[in-house]
Design an enzyme around this catalytic site. Structure first.
Site, PDB file in Angstrom:
ATOM      1  N   GLU A 124       0.890  -1.192   0.050  1.00 29.05           N
ATOM      2  CA  GLU A 124      -0.004  -0.027   0.214  1.00 29.05           C
ATOM      3  C   GLU A 124       0.821   1.080  -0.039  1.00 29.05           C
ATOM      4  O   GLU A 124       0.311   2.365   0.337  1.00 29.05           O
ATOM      5  CB  GLU A 124      -0.956  -0.074   1.353  1.00 29.05           C
ATOM      6  CG  GLU A 124      -1.759  -1.278   1.380  1.00 29.05           C
ATOM      7  CD  GLU A 124      -2.800  -1.208   2.287  1.00 29.05           C
ATOM      8  OE1 GLU A 124      -3.651  -0.147   2.437  1.00 29.05           O
ATOM      9  OE2 GLU A 124      -2.452  -1.992   3.429  1.00 29.05           O
TER      10      GLU A 124
ATOM     11  N   SER B 281      -6.682  -1.798   1.337  1.00 32.00           N
ATOM     12  CA  SER B 281      -6.827  -1.298  -0.213  1.00 32.00           C
ATOM     13  C   SER B 281      -7.255  -1.991  -1.071  1.00 32.00           C
ATOM     14  O   SER B 281      -6.784  -2.044  -2.253  1.00 32.00           O
ATOM     15  CB  SER B 281      -5.448  -0.343  -0.309  1.00 32.00           C
ATOM     16  OG  SER B 281      -5.125   0.406   0.576  1.00 32.00           O
TER      17      SER B 281
ATOM     18  N   TYR C 148      -9.514   4.800  -5.200  1.00 34.42           N
ATOM     19  CA  TYR C 148      -8.489   5.884  -5.072  1.00 34.42           C
ATOM     20  C   TYR C 148      -8.722   6.720  -6.085  1.00 34.42           C
ATOM     21  O   TYR C 148      -8.116   8.023  -6.087  1.00 34.42           O
ATOM     22  CB  TYR C 148      -7.104   5.237  -4.776  1.00 34.42           C
ATOM     23  CG  TYR C 148      -7.122   4.573  -3.372  1.00 34.42           C
ATOM     24  CD1 TYR C 148      -7.179   5.210  -2.269  1.00 34.42           C
ATOM     25  CD2 TYR C 148      -6.868   3.108  -3.400  1.00 34.42           C
ATOM     26  CE1 TYR C 148      -7.104   4.556  -1.046  1.00 34.42           C
ATOM     27  CE2 TYR C 148      -6.650   2.539  -2.255  1.00 34.42           C
ATOM     28  CZ  TYR C 148      -6.991   3.196  -1.005  1.00 34.42           C
ATOM     29  OH  TYR C 148      -6.844   2.493   0.111  1.00 34.42           O
TER      30      TYR C 148
ATOM     31  N   ARG D 170     -11.268   2.807  11.302  1.00 36.78           N
ATOM     32  CA  ARG D 170     -12.180   3.074  10.443  1.00 36.78           C
ATOM     33  C   ARG D 170     -12.851   1.432  10.534  1.00 36.78           C
ATOM     34  O   ARG D 170     -12.105   0.753  10.271  1.00 36.78           O
ATOM     35  CB  ARG D 170     -12.013   3.442   9.058  1.00 36.78           C
ATOM     36  CG  ARG D 170     -12.969   3.774   8.097  1.00 36.78           C
ATOM     37  CD  ARG D 170     -13.056   3.760   6.719  1.00 36.78           C
ATOM     38  NE  ARG D 170     -12.659   2.895   6.044  1.00 36.78           N
ATOM     39  CZ  ARG D 170     -11.656   2.467   5.450  1.00 36.78           C
ATOM     40  NH1 ARG D 170     -10.550   3.238   5.131  1.00 36.78           N
ATOM     41  NH2 ARG D 170     -11.653   1.175   4.593  1.00 36.78           N
TER      42      ARG D 170
ATOM     43  N   ASP E 271     -15.419  -1.248   8.858  1.00 34.53           N
ATOM     44  CA  ASP E 271     -15.978  -1.323   7.432  1.00 34.53           C
ATOM     45  C   ASP E 271     -17.098  -2.530   7.663  1.00 34.53           C
ATOM     46  O   ASP E 271     -17.051  -3.638   8.526  1.00 34.53           O
ATOM     47  CB  ASP E 271     -15.217  -2.082   6.302  1.00 34.53           C
ATOM     48  CG  ASP E 271     -14.102  -0.991   6.013  1.00 34.53           C
ATOM     49  OD1 ASP E 271     -14.402   0.190   6.552  1.00 34.53           O
ATOM     50  OD2 ASP E 271     -13.010  -1.301   5.397  1.00 34.53           O
TER      51      ASP E 271
ATOM     52  N   GLU F 131     -13.936  -5.540   8.567  1.00 40.20           N
ATOM     53  CA  GLU F 131     -12.628  -5.455   9.180  1.00 40.20           C
ATOM     54  C   GLU F 131     -12.515  -4.114   9.949  1.00 40.20           C
ATOM     55  O   GLU F 131     -13.383  -3.327   9.809  1.00 40.20           O
ATOM     56  CB  GLU F 131     -11.679  -5.542   7.892  1.00 40.20           C
ATOM     57  CG  GLU F 131     -11.718  -4.754   6.838  1.00 40.20           C
ATOM     58  CD  GLU F 131     -10.864  -4.576   5.745  1.00 40.20           C
ATOM     59  OE1 GLU F 131      -9.798  -4.275   5.915  1.00 40.20           O
ATOM     60  OE2 GLU F 131     -11.260  -5.188   4.579  1.00 40.20           O
TER      61      GLU F 131
ATOM     62  N   ASN G 135      -9.541  -0.911  10.239  1.00 45.10           N
ATOM     63  CA  ASN G 135      -8.425  -0.224   9.764  1.00 45.10           C
ATOM     64  C   ASN G 135      -7.888   0.724  10.792  1.00 45.10           C
ATOM     65  O   ASN G 135      -8.347   1.763  11.196  1.00 45.10           O
ATOM     66  CB  ASN G 135      -8.555   0.561   8.197  1.00 45.10           C
ATOM     67  CG  ASN G 135      -9.090  -0.364   7.319  1.00 45.10           C
ATOM     68  OD1 ASN G 135      -8.394  -0.953   6.645  1.00 45.10           O
ATOM     69  ND2 ASN G 135     -10.454  -0.518   7.194  1.00 45.10           N
TER      70      ASN G 135
ATOM     71  N   GLY H 188      -6.914   5.468   5.390  1.00 46.74           N
ATOM     72  CA  GLY H 188      -6.570   6.219   4.111  1.00 46.74           C
ATOM     73  C   GLY H 188      -6.723   7.625   4.590  1.00 46.74           C
ATOM     74  O   GLY H 188      -8.056   8.151   5.225  1.00 46.74           O
TER      75      GLY H 188
END
Length: 323
Positions: free
Chosen positions: A18, A150, A220, A259, A261, A275, A277, A281
């Site tokens: 990443e 990602s 992205y 974050r 998900d 998951e 994070n 990002g």
């Protein structure tokens, strides 16, 4: 305000798959902190050593690294040894959060909902083992490299004939492959800031990607992906999902920010944890800044708030003490 932070390092780039995303995240964070008058400097651990990091004498660092060697607890342990306060979760929270399998096991132990799954050894899984996975989890199903992010090392399997190819793709990235039940429905994400009983969820973001394919390009670089924030959900369901996000955050032992998900099942609006994070990002397409903006917090102010949470005492006192 800016003098309280001293000399700040923004760690970005790194050696993970990443790296390119991290360079974008770190560039944004660095510019934001500098715009606030903070004495911030970029530092790429892929190009400079830990000895150089120590020599810089940073008073604290903002970790904008994603993936291995930055989000997985290894760097956090080094920073603990160097006595440098850092953003995000501590060693244990980072390590567990980076591992999708361990995260799911802990969530299940706390009674939190996550899709059914099977763990396959990347080197020894037999053709017969792969054949049985769709029988147990149904089709379609997801195959994932548990330590990547990602959308790297992920494959959607729609037929039994796709299992071998999908497995081989994911096996390139990890020692094990996570086979996961596919939850058809709406894709949601919830940023969480704080720690322990002070953790709070930001507005929910709903992601609507072209053909439901939220891959690396659509995540992205594409302008075709739609983001709805706050997500169009009724108040009761919004509260339920935000509460679940905070519980998931605390169960892993996270601090600072993360974050979470979700998939929201179409048939009954049941939320499922996918998951977490722990170093999300911070690019122009990223979801945490989008959510913060909906809550009235600018990108620059968000970066300052996250930086302010860098505290070694917080990591040592809160890490791995679920609330």
């Amino acid at each position: 305000m800016t003098s309280e932070f001293g000399k700040v390092g923004v760690l970005f780039g790194g050696r993970s798959a990443e790296r390119e995303v991290s360079l974008m995240s770190g560039g944004g964070v660095l510019a934001a902190l500098q715009s606030k008058g903070i004495d911030a400097h970029g530092f790429d651990p892929a190009q400079r050593s830990l000895a150089e990091l120590a020599a810089e004498k940073f008073d604290r660092v903002f970790i904008a690294l994603h993936g291995r060697y930055g989000e997985d607890g290894t760097l956090q342990g080094a920073l603990e040894q160097l006595g440098i306060p850092y953003t995000g979760s501590g060693v244990m929270g980072s390590s567990i959060g980076m591992d999708k399998v361990m995260s799911k096991r802990i969530w299940l132990s706390h009674g939190l909902p996550t899709p059914r799954f099977i763990v396959l050894d990347s080197k020894t899984a037999s053709v017969e083992e792969l054949r049985k996975v769709p029988d147990e989890l149904g089709l379609p199903l997801m195959l994932k490299a548990p330590h990547e992010g990602s959308t790297i090392g992920i494959s959607k399997v729609t037929s039994a004939a796709d299992m071998q190819g999908g497995f081989e793709l994911c096996a390139k990235y990890d020692e094990v492959v996570l086979a996961e039940e596919f939850i058809a429905g709406r894709e949601l994400t919830v940023p969480v800031l704080g720690a322990g009983r002070n953790a709070r969820a930001l507005p929910i973001v709903e992601i609507r990607a072209p053909q439901g394919n939220y891959d690396y390009q659509n995540k992205y670089f594409s302008d075709d992906t739609q983001y709805l924030c706050p997500a169009p959900l009724d108040d009761a369901l919004t509260q339920k999902i935000q509460t679940l996000a905070v519980r998931a955050f605390n169960a892993i032992g996270c601090t600072g920010w993360a974050r979470v998900d979700f998939m929201l099942r179409a048939t009954d609006n049941a939320p499922y944890l996918l998951e977490i994070n722990t170093s999300p990002g911070m690019t122009g397409h990223s979801l945490v800044p989008m959510s913060a903006k909906a809550a009235g917090v600018s990108y620059e102010d968000l970066c300052v708030e996250i930086l302010r949470s860098a505290d070694l005492d917080l990591h040592s006192s809160k890490d791995w003490k679920p609330v």
